[in-house]
Design an enzyme around this catalytic site. Structure first.
Site, PDB file in Angstrom:
ATOM      1  N   SER A  68       3.748  -2.283  10.219  1.00 17.45           N
ATOM      2  CA  SER A  68       5.162  -2.040  10.520  1.00 17.45           C
ATOM      3  C   SER A  68       5.776  -3.547  10.248  1.00 17.45           C
ATOM      4  O   SER A  68       6.702  -3.902  10.696  1.00 17.45           O
ATOM      5  CB  SER A  68       5.433  -1.831  11.726  1.00 17.45           C
ATOM      6  OG  SER A  68       5.220  -0.590  12.118  1.00 17.45           O
ATOM      7  N   GLU A 107      -5.216  -5.031  10.532  1.00 20.98           N
ATOM      8  CA  GLU A 107      -4.296  -4.032  10.605  1.00 20.98           C
ATOM      9  C   GLU A 107      -4.635  -3.140  11.899  1.00 20.98           C
ATOM     10  O   GLU A 107      -5.517  -2.245  11.975  1.00 20.98           O
ATOM     11  CB  GLU A 107      -4.290  -2.867   9.512  1.00 20.98           C
ATOM     12  CG  GLU A 107      -3.972  -3.630   8.189  1.00 20.98           C
ATOM     13  CD  GLU A 107      -3.226  -2.511   7.423  1.00 20.98           C
ATOM     14  OE1 GLU A 107      -2.344  -2.817   6.788  1.00 20.98           O
ATOM     15  OE2 GLU A 107      -3.869  -1.291   7.044  1.00 20.98           O
ATOM     16  N   GLY A 151       3.003  -1.064   4.234  1.00 24.45           N
ATOM     17  CA  GLY A 151       2.929   0.531   3.805  1.00 24.45           C
ATOM     18  C   GLY A 151       4.542   0.892   3.581  1.00 24.45           C
ATOM     19  O   GLY A 151       4.936   0.414   2.449  1.00 24.45           O
ATOM     20  N   GLY A 152       5.106   1.424   4.490  1.00 15.68           N
ATOM     21  CA  GLY A 152       6.473   2.112   4.362  1.00 15.68           C
ATOM     22  C   GLY A 152       7.278   0.867   3.763  1.00 15.68           C
ATOM     23  O   GLY A 152       8.363   1.628   2.766  1.00 15.68           O
ATOM     24  N   GLU A 193      -6.701   4.506   7.766  1.00 11.34           N
ATOM     25  CA  GLU A 193      -6.685   6.107   7.581  1.00 11.34           C
ATOM     26  C   GLU A 193      -7.707   6.589   6.916  1.00 11.34           C
ATOM     27  O   GLU A 193      -8.151   7.707   7.132  1.00 11.34           O
ATOM     28  CB  GLU A 193      -5.321   6.186   6.408  1.00 11.34           C
ATOM     29  CG  GLU A 193      -3.894   5.995   7.450  1.00 11.34           C
ATOM     30  CD  GLU A 193      -2.961   5.374   6.836  1.00 11.34           C
ATOM     31  OE1 GLU A 193      -2.861   5.438   5.430  1.00 11.34           O
ATOM     32  OE2 GLU A 193      -1.928   4.835   7.447  1.00 11.34           O
ATOM     33  N   GLY A 204       2.712   2.366  10.828  1.00  8.78           N
ATOM     34  CA  GLY A 204       3.580   3.502  10.614  1.00  8.78           C
ATOM     35  C   GLY A 204       4.416   3.851  11.931  1.00  8.78           C
ATOM     36  O   GLY A 204       5.097   4.694  11.992  1.00  8.78           O
ATOM     37  N   HIS A 210      -9.352   1.110   4.840  1.00  7.18           N
ATOM     38  CA  HIS A 210      -8.063   1.250   5.740  1.00  7.18           C
ATOM     39  C   HIS A 210      -8.279   2.056   6.645  1.00  7.18           C
ATOM     40  O   HIS A 210      -9.126   3.138   6.775  1.00  7.18           O
ATOM     41  CB  HIS A 210      -7.018   1.726   4.633  1.00  7.18           C
ATOM     42  CG  HIS A 210      -5.675   1.818   5.192  1.00  7.18           C
ATOM     43  ND1 HIS A 210      -5.347   2.956   5.981  1.00  7.18           N
ATOM     44  CD2 HIS A 210      -4.651   0.990   5.037  1.00  7.18           C
ATOM     45  CE1 HIS A 210      -4.174   2.737   6.326  1.00  7.18           C
ATOM     46  NE2 HIS A 210      -3.648   1.361   5.723  1.00  7.18           N
ATOM     47  N   ASN A 240       1.019  -1.116   0.140  1.00  8.24           N
ATOM     48  CA  ASN A 240      -0.043  -0.081   0.104  1.00  8.24           C
ATOM     49  C   ASN A 240       0.834   1.111   0.047  1.00  8.24           C
ATOM     50  O   ASN A 240       1.615   1.466   0.977  1.00  8.24           O
ATOM     51  CB  ASN A 240      -0.941  -0.110   1.524  1.00  8.24           C
ATOM     52  CG  ASN A 240      -1.689   1.102   1.256  1.00  8.24           C
ATOM     53  OD1 ASN A 240      -1.710   2.097   0.572  1.00  8.24           O
ATOM     54  ND2 ASN A 240      -2.259   1.565   2.583  1.00  8.24           N
ATOM     55  N   TRP A 241       0.800   1.967  -1.025  1.00  9.16           N
ATOM     56  CA  TRP A 241       1.641   2.972  -1.348  1.00  9.16           C
ATOM     57  C   TRP A 241       1.522   4.274  -0.567  1.00  9.16           C
ATOM     58  O   TRP A 241       2.107   5.312  -0.651  1.00  9.16           O
ATOM     59  CB  TRP A 241       2.215   3.183  -2.773  1.00  9.16           C
ATOM     60  CG  TRP A 241       3.333   2.291  -3.156  1.00  9.16           C
ATOM     61  CD1 TRP A 241       3.917   1.148  -2.544  1.00  9.16           C
ATOM     62  CD2 TRP A 241       3.785   2.223  -4.556  1.00  9.16           C
ATOM     63  NE1 TRP A 241       4.572   0.556  -3.198  1.00  9.16           N
ATOM     64  CE2 TRP A 241       4.813   1.125  -4.504  1.00  9.16           C
ATOM     65  CE3 TRP A 241       3.703   3.110  -5.661  1.00  9.16           C
ATOM     66  CZ2 TRP A 241       5.636   0.869  -5.670  1.00  9.16           C
ATOM     67  CZ3 TRP A 241       4.456   2.575  -6.870  1.00  9.16           C
ATOM     68  CH2 TRP A 241       5.208   1.635  -6.888  1.00  9.16           C
ATOM     69  N   LYS A 242       0.145   4.209  -0.217  1.00 10.36           N
ATOM     70  CA  LYS A 242      -0.355   5.508   0.318  1.00 10.36           C
ATOM     71  C   LYS A 242      -0.269   6.740  -0.606  1.00 10.36           C
ATOM     72  O   LYS A 242      -0.274   6.439  -1.910  1.00 10.36           O
ATOM     73  CB  LYS A 242       0.207   5.624   1.878  1.00 10.36           C
ATOM     74  CG  LYS A 242      -0.006   4.436   2.883  1.00 10.36           C
ATOM     75  CD  LYS A 242       0.242   4.499   4.204  1.00 10.36           C
ATOM     76  CE  LYS A 242      -0.041   3.118   4.633  1.00 10.36           C
ATOM     77  NZ  LYS A 242       0.143   3.397   6.409  1.00 10.36           N
TER      78      LYS A 242
HETATM   79  P1  13P Z   1       3.295   0.561   7.529  1.00 11.54           P
HETATM   80  O1  13P Z   1       3.659  -0.909   7.144  1.00 11.54           O
HETATM   81  O2  13P Z   1       4.008   1.808   7.128  1.00 11.54           O
HETATM   82  O3  13P Z   1       3.018   0.449   9.078  1.00 11.54           O
HETATM   83  O4  13P Z   1       1.819   0.654   7.133  1.00 11.54           O
HETATM   84  C1  13P Z   1       1.142  -0.510   7.211  1.00 11.54           C
HETATM   85  C2  13P Z   1      -0.404  -0.120   6.568  1.00 11.54           C
HETATM   86  O5  13P Z   1      -1.061   0.915   6.669  1.00 11.54           O
HETATM   87  C3  13P Z   1      -0.801  -1.009   5.287  1.00 11.54           C
HETATM   88  O6  13P Z   1      -1.907  -0.687   4.769  1.00 11.54           O
END
Ligand code: 13P
Length: 249
Positions: free
Chosen positions: A213, A167, A234-235, A97, A173, A95, A9-11
């Site tokens: 994470s 999640e 994510g990251g 967010e 994050g 998600h 997930n590149w956000k």
């Molecule tokens: P991180 O891997 O950056 O913690 O993000 C997780 C995430 O929200 C994937 O959708």
């Protein structure tokens, strides 16, 4: 046997140029990876570049959200048929967010999921508790509510086509990964909800990803848990070597 799925997930990261560059470096690193499915979900504006760059590979592309109407006067929104026609295979829905900043509710999660399924996309539906909810002992009731509202109303055929992502919000994050035991317990609980609603076969077949994470150095322990069928990253999915290490866990 459930085939693992590793989804990035590149956000709200990467330009079109950076998207193409990522695939150039990433593709050779996962060329031989046959043990799992791979998905990458860039921002809407870079989906076309990602689809083009991933052509001829086993990497599927997805959106990070989708609106439930097919078309109409909905300024700023993107529909499921639009994602499908661009070449998307997947879409992330609900998600945390989106829930936190964009008023996503279990009800809108369900509407988006139904629209995605109707268009032939594969939804990755996210659930997870906040730190406050976990510390208040509400993890299971929150997961049960998110499941009942956003996923439970699907019919069995629709349910068979979704992937669930657990999640925990406190692990996103923050560098604070859920321990494999905590993740496994939550996955077990979600799977039990699936069993109650859709039956034992559905519970055995559904893929439940862990997200929060996930890094090259913790993915192996997470994937060693019987109930964890992949990761939503994510990251660590933004950098070709790091996401490739996760894919090749
Ligand atoms: P991180 O891997 O950056 O913690 O993000 C997780 C995430 O929200 C994937 O959708």
């Amino acid at each position: 046997m459930r085939t693992p799925l590793m989804a990035g997930n590149w956000k709200m990261y990467k330009s079109a140029g950076e998207t193409t560059q990522f695939f150039e470096e990433f593709k050779p690193l996962v060329e031989k990876s046959r043990h799992c499915e791979i998905a990458i979900c860039p921002p809407f504006v870079n989906i076309a570049a990602a689809v083009e760059a991933a052509r001829g590979t086993r990497i599927g592309i997805g959106g990070q959200n989708v609106f439930w109407a097919k078309e109409g006067a909905y300024t700023g929104e993107v529909s499921a048929p639009m994602l499908k026609s661009l070449g998307c295979e997947w879409v992330i829905i609900g998600h945390s967010e989106r829930r936190q900043y964009f008023a996503e509710t279990n009800e809108t999660v369900l509407k988006r999921t139904l629209a995605a399924l109707e268009a032939g996309l594969k939804p990755i539906v996210c659930v997870g508790e906040t730190l406050e909810e976990r510390e208040g002992g509400a993890t299971e009731s929150v997961l049960a509510e998110q499941f009942a509202g956003g996923i439970g109303p699907l019919d069995p055929t629709q349910f068979a086509r979704i992937v669930i992502a657990y999640e925990p919000v406190w692990a996103i994050g923050t560098g604070r990964t859920a321990t494999p035991e905590i993740a496994s317990e939550a996955h077990g609980f979600i799977r039990s909800q699936v069993g109650t609603k859709f039956g034992a076969d559905a519970a055995g077949a559904v893929r439940i990803l862990y997200g929060g994470s996930v890094k090259p150095d913790n993915v192996k322990n997470l994937m060693a848990q019987a109930g964890i069928d992949g990761a939503l990253v994510g990251g660590a999915s933004l950098e070709p070597n790091s996401f490739a290490s996760i894919v090749n866990f």
